[in-house]
Design an enzyme around this catalytic site. Structure first.
Site, PDB file in Angstrom:
ATOM      1  N   ASP A  59      -3.897  28.950  -2.222  1.00  0.00           N
ATOM      2  CA  ASP A  59      -4.397  27.596  -2.457  1.00  0.00           C
ATOM      3  C   ASP A  59      -4.210  27.248  -3.937  1.00  0.00           C
ATOM      4  O   ASP A  59      -4.715  27.960  -4.804  1.00  0.00           O
ATOM      5  CB  ASP A  59      -5.889  27.567  -2.064  1.00  0.00           C
ATOM      6  CG  ASP A  59      -6.487  26.185  -2.154  1.00  0.00           C
ATOM      7  OD1 ASP A  59      -5.747  25.224  -2.426  1.00  0.00           O
ATOM      8  OD2 ASP A  59      -7.716  26.066  -1.953  1.00  0.00           O
ATOM      9  N   ASP A 115      -0.917  21.730  -0.568  1.00  0.00           N
ATOM     10  CA  ASP A 115      -1.114  22.773  -1.580  1.00  0.00           C
ATOM     11  C   ASP A 115      -1.718  24.068  -1.029  1.00  0.00           C
ATOM     12  O   ASP A 115      -2.247  24.862  -1.794  1.00  0.00           O
ATOM     13  CB  ASP A 115      -1.980  22.240  -2.733  1.00  0.00           C
ATOM     14  CG  ASP A 115      -3.435  22.116  -2.348  1.00  0.00           C
ATOM     15  OD1 ASP A 115      -3.710  21.749  -1.185  1.00  0.00           O
ATOM     16  OD2 ASP A 115      -4.294  22.388  -3.187  1.00  0.00           O
ATOM     17  N   GLU A 116      -1.631  24.272   0.272  1.00  0.00           N
ATOM     18  CA  GLU A 116      -2.180  25.517   0.827  1.00  0.00           C
ATOM     19  C   GLU A 116      -1.284  26.069   1.926  1.00  0.00           C
ATOM     20  O   GLU A 116      -0.692  25.307   2.675  1.00  0.00           O
ATOM     21  CB  GLU A 116      -3.520  25.298   1.534  1.00  0.00           C
ATOM     22  CG  GLU A 116      -4.572  24.582   0.844  1.00  0.00           C
ATOM     23  CD  GLU A 116      -5.619  24.167   1.883  1.00  0.00           C
ATOM     24  OE1 GLU A 116      -6.300  25.048   2.442  1.00  0.00           O
ATOM     25  OE2 GLU A 116      -5.723  22.960   2.135  1.00  0.00           O
TER      26      GLU A 116
HETATM   27 MG   LIG Z   1      -6.119  23.389  -3.622  1.00  0.00          MG
END
Ligand SMILES: [Mg+2]
Length: 404
Positions: free
Chosen positions: A10, A113-114
């Site tokens: 993350d 974003d993960e």
């Molecule tokens: Mg994040």
């Protein structure tokens, strides 16, 4: 059989970190905006918009993700504000996924974003998972310039819970034997997939921690929260059998979606996000000399309920404006004012030629729009995505009464 090992990777303050990387990429001497009070958000002069991401110094000034920018400015008058740029985010995100895929046999991207990485069986190659995660984290920083948290466990749920522990730039494990100590004391609202209304129901049942949920009577939970009650009970006990699944890209569609770091409740903010998504889709369609004739919009609300609508266009198009107008209509029909977690725009039935006739009026209008898109594409190619923004948002927002 090898022990299942899942990483959840993350990016820390993704939008802000990625903007910092962009600026440092243009000018290595530039001030690193991660080191000063800075946010990503709407335009200051419009007094609209919310904080999308914040630096650690901004967070120390009490600024919260999702709060109106006017409030943030009161807390921190010297706050630096940078507009969001989703195509920069998309590039950074792609670079991260590529790096992860070079190590992990199976990667499931969860949002911009993960990602989950199934690292099962890689111990022979990379050694102990925790020390390999440290190397991976270091390599991401060295090659891509931003920090991540990595959560490690034997399933997706626990890995994701682990990456959410202390931030930034940290590695955490949450193996089943650590649940009692690391997860059960947390408030039940911290449990993954426990949405706002579920948490309220659990509170009404006198359940406030994840541990209390894990010890609750599953039948009672089922009675009050239906099947989701049983799911949450399993999650509280660390049970999640879902595998890491590599998604295959729809071959003839162009999609873009974003999981927001806050719950969006403002129609104009949502449409601004939709415009950014459509800009990105439009540019990709035109780059491929393709056309699309179906547009759909997907929303996921704060309780993880997913809804989507789609429409067929009378003619294939590659025009951002046409995609955007249709996406907005779909959004207006779809949105019931509940707080939005994810917005996605998908286009499909792409073909390599524009096969239906336009009416005469449309032809003229569309020719103008095509020229506009071509001009925008070429300016962006030369000067970057932020060099030019459509006036539409400005126009629409001017119609709104300004709040303050
Ligand atoms: Mg994040």
């Amino acid at each position: 059989m090898a022990k299942t090992i899942i990483f959840h990777v993350d990016v820390n303050s993704a939008f802000l970190s990625w903007e910092a990387c962009r600026q440092l990429g243009n000018d290595p001497e530039a001030l690193d905006i991660r080191q000063i009070p800075a946010i990503i958000g709407g335009r200051r002069e419009l007094r609209h918009g919310v904080v999308l991401a914040k630096s650690i110094p901004a967070s120390k000034a009490g600024i919260k993700t999702g709060e109106p920018i006017v409030h943030a400015l009161k807390k921190c008058p010297n706050l630096q504000i940078f507009p969001p740029d989703f195509s920069v985010y998309r590039d950074r995100s792609d670079a991260l996924m590529e790096l992860l895929r070079s190590y992990a046999p199976c990667v499931q991207q969860l949002s911009i974003d993960e990602a989950f990485c199934d690292m099962t069986g890689t111990e022979i190659l990379y050694g102990d998972p925790v020390s390999f995660a440290a190397k991976l984290k270091q390599e991401i920083y060295a090659k891509l310039g931003f920090t991540v948290n990595i959560g490690i466990s034997s399933n997706k749920l626990l890995a994701k819970m682990a990456s959410d522990f202390e931030k930034p730039n940290k590695i955490h494990t949450l193996f089943p034997e650590e649940i009692r100590e690391k997860m059960w004391p947390l408030p039940v609202s911290d449990l993954l997939y426990a949405g706002r209304s579920s948490v309220q129901k659990l509170h009404n049942l006198g359940i406030f921690t994840i541990g209390e949920l894990a010890a609750a009577d599953p039948d009672v939970l089922q009675q009050h929260l239906k099947s989701h009650g049983k799911e949450l009970y399993n999650y509280a006990n660390g049970i999640d059998p879902s595998p890491v699944e590599e998604q295959s890209d729809a071959p003839k569609g162009y999609s873009n979606s974003i999981t927001l770091p806050f719950d969006c409740t403002d129609r104009n903010d949502a449409k601004g996000i939709i415009l950014s998504l459509c800009e990105n889709i439009g540019t990709r369609i035109r780059k491929d000399n393709a056309f699309v004739s179906v547009v759909s919009v997907t929303l996921v609300d704060a309780d993880f309920c997913k809804s989507s609508h789609q429409t067929s266009l009378p003619a294939g198009t590659n025009i951002t404006d046409v995609i955007y107008e249709n996406a907005c209509k779909l959004f207006d029909n779809l949105w019931d004012n509940s707080p939005i977690r994810l917005i996605g725009v998908h286009t499909s039935k792409a073909s390599d030629q524009c096969y239906t006739q336009y009416s005469l009026f449309d032809t003229e209008k569309n020719e103008k729009l095509e020229k506009l898109d071509m001009a925008i594409d070429s300016i962006r190619l030369r000067y970057g995505d932020n060099a030019i923004k459509r006036a539409r948002l400005l126009d629409e927002r001017k119609k709104e009464p300004t709040e303050d």
